[in-house]
Design a protein around this motif. Structure first.
Motif, PDB file in Angstrom:
ATOM      1  N   GLN A 123      57.625 -13.288 -25.965  1.00  0.00           N
ATOM      2  CA  GLN A 123      58.618 -12.989 -26.996  1.00  0.00           C
ATOM      3  C   GLN A 123      58.349 -13.878 -28.206  1.00  0.00           C
ATOM      4  N   VAL A 124      58.350 -13.284 -29.380  1.00  0.00           N
ATOM      5  CA  VAL A 124      58.098 -14.013 -30.621  1.00  0.00           C
ATOM      6  C   VAL A 124      59.362 -13.997 -31.468  1.00  0.00           C
ATOM      7  N   GLN A 125      59.692 -15.155 -32.001  1.00  0.00           N
ATOM      8  CA  GLN A 125      60.846 -15.248 -32.890  1.00  0.00           C
ATOM      9  C   GLN A 125      60.400 -15.722 -34.264  1.00  0.00           C
ATOM     10  N   VAL A 126      60.973 -15.114 -35.291  1.00  0.00           N
ATOM     11  CA  VAL A 126      60.692 -15.469 -36.681  1.00  0.00           C
ATOM     12  C   VAL A 126      62.024 -15.805 -37.336  1.00  0.00           C
ATOM     13  N   VAL A 127      62.178 -17.037 -37.773  1.00  0.00           N
ATOM     14  CA  VAL A 127      63.471 -17.488 -38.286  1.00  0.00           C
ATOM     15  C   VAL A 127      63.304 -18.091 -39.674  1.00  0.00           C
ATOM     16  N   GLU A 128      63.989 -17.481 -40.653  1.00  0.00           N
ATOM     17  CA  GLU A 128      63.949 -17.990 -42.027  1.00  0.00           C
ATOM     18  C   GLU A 128      65.121 -18.926 -42.285  1.00  0.00           C
ATOM     19  N   SER A 129      64.952 -19.788 -43.267  1.00  0.00           N
ATOM     20  CA  SER A 129      66.040 -20.645 -43.736  1.00  0.00           C
ATOM     21  C   SER A 129      65.773 -21.030 -45.182  1.00  0.00           C
ATOM     22  N   GLY A 130      66.821 -21.491 -45.861  1.00  0.00           N
ATOM     23  CA  GLY A 130      66.648 -22.028 -47.205  1.00  0.00           C
ATOM     24  C   GLY A 130      67.172 -21.172 -48.330  1.00  0.00           C
ATOM     25  N   GLY A 131      67.684 -20.000 -48.039  1.00  0.00           N
ATOM     26  CA  GLY A 131      68.238 -19.177 -49.111  1.00  0.00           C
ATOM     27  C   GLY A 131      69.536 -19.752 -49.641  1.00  0.00           C
ATOM     28  N   GLY A 132      70.060 -19.127 -50.686  1.00  0.00           N
ATOM     29  CA  GLY A 132      71.312 -19.579 -51.242  1.00  0.00           C
ATOM     30  C   GLY A 132      71.533 -19.070 -52.642  1.00  0.00           C
ATOM     31  N   LEU A 133      72.508 -19.690 -53.315  1.00  0.00           N
ATOM     32  CA  LEU A 133      72.879 -19.335 -54.682  1.00  0.00           C
ATOM     33  C   LEU A 133      72.375 -20.414 -55.626  1.00  0.00           C
ATOM     34  N   VAL A 134      71.706 -20.004 -56.682  1.00  0.00           N
ATOM     35  CA  VAL A 134      71.162 -20.960 -57.649  1.00  0.00           C
ATOM     36  C   VAL A 134      71.272 -20.359 -59.043  1.00  0.00           C
ATOM     37  N   GLN A 135      71.382 -21.207 -60.047  1.00  0.00           N
ATOM     38  CA  GLN A 135      71.414 -20.727 -61.423  1.00  0.00           C
ATOM     39  C   GLN A 135      70.008 -20.399 -61.909  1.00  0.00           C
ATOM     40  N   ALA A 136      69.941 -19.522 -62.882  1.00  0.00           N
ATOM     41  CA  ALA A 136      68.650 -19.184 -63.480  1.00  0.00           C
ATOM     42  C   ALA A 136      67.955 -20.452 -63.968  1.00  0.00           C
ATOM     43  N   GLY A 137      66.661 -20.514 -63.697  1.00  0.00           N
ATOM     44  CA  GLY A 137      65.886 -21.698 -64.040  1.00  0.00           C
ATOM     45  C   GLY A 137      65.795 -22.716 -62.923  1.00  0.00           C
ATOM     46  N   GLY A 138      66.583 -22.530 -61.893  1.00  0.00           N
ATOM     47  CA  GLY A 138      66.597 -23.455 -60.766  1.00  0.00           C
ATOM     48  C   GLY A 138      65.499 -23.175 -59.762  1.00  0.00           C
ATOM     49  N   SER A 139      65.552 -23.927 -58.657  1.00  0.00           N
ATOM     50  CA  SER A 139      64.520 -23.831 -57.626  1.00  0.00           C
ATOM     51  C   SER A 139      65.152 -23.719 -56.245  1.00  0.00           C
ATOM     52  N   LEU A 140      64.418 -23.087 -55.352  1.00  0.00           N
ATOM     53  CA  LEU A 140      64.766 -23.015 -53.936  1.00  0.00           C
ATOM     54  C   LEU A 140      63.485 -23.070 -53.135  1.00  0.00           C
ATOM     55  N   ARG A 141      63.599 -23.556 -51.914  1.00  0.00           N
ATOM     56  CA  ARG A 141      62.465 -23.560 -50.999  1.00  0.00           C
ATOM     57  C   ARG A 141      62.864 -22.851 -49.717  1.00  0.00           C
ATOM     58  N   LEU A 142      62.130 -21.790 -49.399  1.00  0.00           N
ATOM     59  CA  LEU A 142      62.357 -21.057 -48.167  1.00  0.00           C
ATOM     60  C   LEU A 142      61.383 -21.551 -47.099  1.00  0.00           C
ATOM     61  N   SER A 143      61.871 -21.571 -45.877  1.00  0.00           N
ATOM     62  CA  SER A 143      61.023 -21.927 -44.735  1.00  0.00           C
ATOM     63  C   SER A 143      61.110 -20.825 -43.695  1.00  0.00           C
ATOM     64  N   CYS A 144      60.044 -20.675 -42.939  1.00  0.00           N
ATOM     65  CA  CYS A 144      60.021 -19.677 -41.865  1.00  0.00           C
ATOM     66  C   CYS A 144      59.234 -20.245 -40.698  1.00  0.00           C
ATOM     67  N   ALA A 145      59.900 -20.354 -39.557  1.00  0.00           N
ATOM     68  CA  ALA A 145      59.270 -20.886 -38.356  1.00  0.00           C
ATOM     69  C   ALA A 145      59.057 -19.764 -37.353  1.00  0.00           C
ATOM     70  N   VAL A 146      57.864 -19.705 -36.812  1.00  0.00           N
ATOM     71  CA  VAL A 146      57.507 -18.699 -35.811  1.00  0.00           C
ATOM     72  C   VAL A 146      57.344 -19.403 -34.463  1.00  0.00           C
ATOM     73  N   SER A 147      57.988 -18.883 -33.445  1.00  0.00           N
ATOM     74  CA  SER A 147      57.914 -19.511 -32.123  1.00  0.00           C
ATOM     75  C   SER A 147      57.757 -18.445 -31.056  1.00  0.00           C
ATOM     76  N   GLY A 148      57.397 -18.902 -29.852  1.00  0.00           N
ATOM     77  CA  GLY A 148      57.257 -17.979 -28.738  1.00  0.00           C
ATOM     78  C   GLY A 148      55.830 -17.908 -28.231  1.00  0.00           C
ATOM     79  N   SER A 149      55.489 -16.766 -27.657  1.00  0.00           N
ATOM     80  CA  SER A 149      54.167 -16.581 -27.051  1.00  0.00           C
ATOM     81  C   SER A 149      53.152 -16.262 -28.150  1.00  0.00           C
ATOM     82  N   ILE A 150      52.589 -17.326 -28.710  1.00  0.00           N
ATOM     83  CA  ILE A 150      51.680 -17.172 -29.841  1.00  0.00           C
ATOM     84  C   ILE A 150      50.351 -17.806 -29.491  1.00  0.00           C
TER      85      ILE A 150
END
Length: 114
Positions: free
Chosen positions: A1-28
């Motif tokens: 079983q493989v799991q893909v989990v994102e994090s890091g989204g949200g609300l930001v003003q124009a011109g701002g920054s965000l960093r998204l992360s994605c971790a993959v786990s399981g039988s890889i």
């Protein structure tokens, strides 16, 4: 079983920054390409950025120079650094991992206010 989990989204003003992360786990054994896609309301899902196991990258024209994709192969994790965000970047962002087939995360909302 493989799991893909994102994090890091949200609300930001124009011109701002965000960093998204994605971790993959399981039988890889190994992950080939990893990427980020996004889908805005009423639009089709589109590629944002993609990175191969060897580190080659490609970006949508709309994000070139603003977004950077990277990956940590030891942690089976991919990142998306998003700078100079614009309201048109608002969408649900999905992580994709190509292993034996395509695997997708559940998505994380990014909202950029003007």
């Amino acid at each position: 079983q493989v799991q893909v989990v994102e994090s890091g989204g949200g609300l930001v003003q124009a011109g701002g920054s965000l960093r998204l992360s994605c971790a993959v786990s399981g039988s890889i054994f190994s992950i080939n390409a990893m990427g980020w896609y996004r889908q805005a309301p009423g639009k089709q899902r589109e590629l944002v950025a993609r990175i191969t196991s060897g580190g080659s990258t490609n970006y949508a024209d709309s994000v070139k120079g603003r977004f950077t994709i990277s990956r940590d192969n030891a942690k089976n994790t991919v990142y998306l650094q998003m700078n100079s965000l614009k309201p048109e970047d608002t969408a649900v962002y999905y992580c994709n991992a190509v292993i034996t087939r395509n695997y997708w995360g559940q998505g994380t909302q990014v909202t950029v206010s003007s």
